[in-house]
Design an enzyme around this catalytic site. Sequence first.
Site, PDB file in Angstrom:
ATOM      1  N   ASP A  87       1.088  24.564  16.262  1.00 59.57           N
ATOM      2  CA  ASP A  87       1.408  23.550  15.281  1.00 59.57           C
ATOM      3  C   ASP A  87       0.470  22.363  15.514  1.00 59.57           C
ATOM      4  O   ASP A  87      -0.362  22.371  16.427  1.00 59.57           O
ATOM      5  CB  ASP A  87       2.895  23.154  15.405  1.00 59.57           C
ATOM      6  CG  ASP A  87       3.425  22.529  14.118  1.00 59.57           C
ATOM      7  OD1 ASP A  87       4.639  22.612  13.866  1.00 59.57           O
ATOM      8  OD2 ASP A  87       2.609  21.966  13.348  1.00 59.57           O
ATOM      9  N   GLU A 107      10.206  16.128   8.386  1.00 60.34           N
ATOM     10  CA  GLU A 107      10.221  16.335   9.829  1.00 60.34           C
ATOM     11  C   GLU A 107      11.110  15.321  10.547  1.00 60.34           C
ATOM     12  O   GLU A 107      12.191  14.976  10.051  1.00 60.34           O
ATOM     13  CB  GLU A 107       8.779  16.328  10.359  1.00 60.34           C
ATOM     14  CG  GLU A 107       7.911  17.387   9.643  1.00 60.34           C
ATOM     15  CD  GLU A 107       6.610  17.663  10.334  1.00 60.34           C
ATOM     16  OE1 GLU A 107       5.575  17.730   9.658  1.00 60.34           O
ATOM     17  OE2 GLU A 107       6.610  17.846  11.560  1.00 60.34           O
TER      18      GLU A 107
HETATM   19  C1  GLC Z   1       3.561  19.910  10.801  1.00 67.86           C
HETATM   20  C2  GLC Z   1       4.673  20.916  10.761  1.00 67.86           C
HETATM   21  C3  GLC Z   1       4.265  22.304  10.340  1.00 67.86           C
HETATM   22  C4  GLC Z   1       3.086  22.228   9.383  1.00 67.86           C
HETATM   23  C5  GLC Z   1       1.916  21.603  10.108  1.00 67.86           C
HETATM   24  C6  GLC Z   1       0.690  21.428   9.185  1.00 67.86           C
HETATM   25  O1  GLC Z   1       3.683  19.098  11.908  1.00 67.86           O
HETATM   26  O2  GLC Z   1       5.448  21.045  11.949  1.00 67.86           O
HETATM   27  O3  GLC Z   1       5.407  22.925   9.734  1.00 67.86           O
HETATM   28  O4  GLC Z   1       2.749  23.537   8.940  1.00 67.86           O
HETATM   29  O5  GLC Z   1       2.230  20.347  10.683  1.00 67.86           O
HETATM   30  O6  GLC Z   1       0.964  20.488   8.186  1.00 67.86           O
END
Ligand code: GLC
Length: 602
Positions: A265, A462
């Site tokens: 991530d 988030e």
């Molecule tokens: C974020 C998320 C993830 C996402 C990534 C790219 O922090 O946790 O779900 O795909 O970054 O945007």
Amino acid sequence: MLNSEHEAVATNLLKKMSLRQKIGQMAMAERLSVEPADVKRHGLGAVLSGGGSHPGGNAPEDWVRMNDAFWQAAMADDDAPGIPILYGCDAVHGHNNVQGATIFPHNIGLGAAGDARLVAEAARVTAREMLDSGLDWNFAPTLAVVQNCRWGRTYESFGNDPERVASYGRHYVEALQAEGIIGCVKHWVGDGGTRHGMDQGETTLPWQELESTHVAPYYPALQAGVMTLMVSFNSWNGEKCHGHRFLVTDLLKERLGFDGLVLSDWDGVNYLDEDYGTAIRLSVNAGLDMFMVPERWREFIDALEAQVRLGHVSTARIDDAVRRILRTKLRYGLFDMPRPAQRRGAGTGCTGSAEHRDVARRAVRESLVLLKNEGGLLPLGRHQRMLVAGKNAHNLGHQCGGWTRSWQGETGNDTLEGTSIWEGIRELAPHAQLSADGTGEDADSREHEVALVVIGETPYAEGFGDIRSGDALVVEAGSTVNGLMNPLEPYARSLELAESHPEDLACIRRIAAKGIPVVVVLVSGRPLAVGRELAASTAFVAAWLPGTEGGGIAEVLMGNADFKARLPLPWPGDADPDGAWPLFPAGYGLSYSRGGCGLLGA
Ligand code: GLC
């Protein structure tokens, strides 16, 4: 199943690649931190758009032009082997970054709708609109099994039932990949089970419970051939998933036989150790293959090369990671594809089409849960003199929620194209009137025989959407709370909507006090404690985050369609710290036809 021809091509490429070229393939950079020339010079494996990161103009053709430039650079003839680049983004409820896209209800609403075929339809529309932008890779579906609605990512989950999440995950992946976009199941593993629902927090469970609740939902998608998987920020029993060799290598790759690409991530390695090289070593040796290092991609390449030179990371591990990346690109057909601008799905003009919006409007209709309907106030009559009030009645940004045009979502109607709930009502009820400032101050029992009050949350994404109180405000050792992606200051400190948004209860009570019966529609990413709002209203509908097609809500409120949906997770009572004793159980939902309690099977 391995394809021997693909493996031979990968073997041949690996033989030609230098160590730095191999490591370049393991790096994914964010578009704002990389130029096409860098892609060639460093042999980058992928580029991404973070939430809301879009090219100027933000029309599909602008996206095509952008990816075309990256792809052209990667394939420019020179001494390095031309390896085409992948471009990924989070199209988690439609192609939600791009201007004019069809925005679906977030997953929690699809979970309420209870129809796997609808999930597949949403995936197909999303894929077509991504192809229209010339893209390859969607960081979706999320397979979180949400256990605590305090979690800011509750709305990205299909609900708390592992079997439902498993089924919808498979249907989404099969439809998305069949349409021509690479799927990415996430976040591996246990993201929905953290203590207090804290985003990126600690999931403390015995293996048996982790497996049955959070791991098992991945099985059908893995068996269906999902090409990529993203590792989670959270930790399991005190160990970060990004460094968890058992979860990533022993379990996922060896026991479950996953032979695709394992992606980190966003800077997920950062939390493994203060020393960047050590953090990278731990994550690479745990089994991750490609690293989302949006800005630090140069540092990543240098640091990993140093770790290999020092013997802390084996060349065999590097070759395994790069083989998986090449295998994924070969499986996807990327080596045989023309440049993005010349691909079959690019520039079709399907983004935001009436056909796509019809699918989304059906999803809205089928996602609405009727929680209360005293005296059969609903359905509303098309000639009723109705006042429409509430902060979310005419606000496309609020009804779409986070991950829409921008990472944290929008407010108002200027940046999105769609139908607000008010606009949907106005189309069907000619005598409806919009409250001047949304507060209902202008309600008048001589003019209005019923009121529709649309309340709820404002957008978040988030950790910014976490509801935290008490010891959940204490930063846990090793957690990422209080970091850039996960602020200590939560969205709210109570599940009670009246605490975080007192304006909603005030609006309902102001109108009801004039003797006007109130229908409440709650726009939110999750169940909330709404005992006072329920008591003050005559009818109450949970609409989740419906997306751009608010007309679907009006169709059901006016009786053109019936309520179908059921709660995809329990609905908390008022004094309910963590949803321990629900006001409504999962599976609850009323309808016009039944009238009574809509428990599954009833
Ligand atoms: C974020 C998320 C993830 C996402 C990534 C790219 O922090 O946790 O779900 O795909 O970054 O945007």
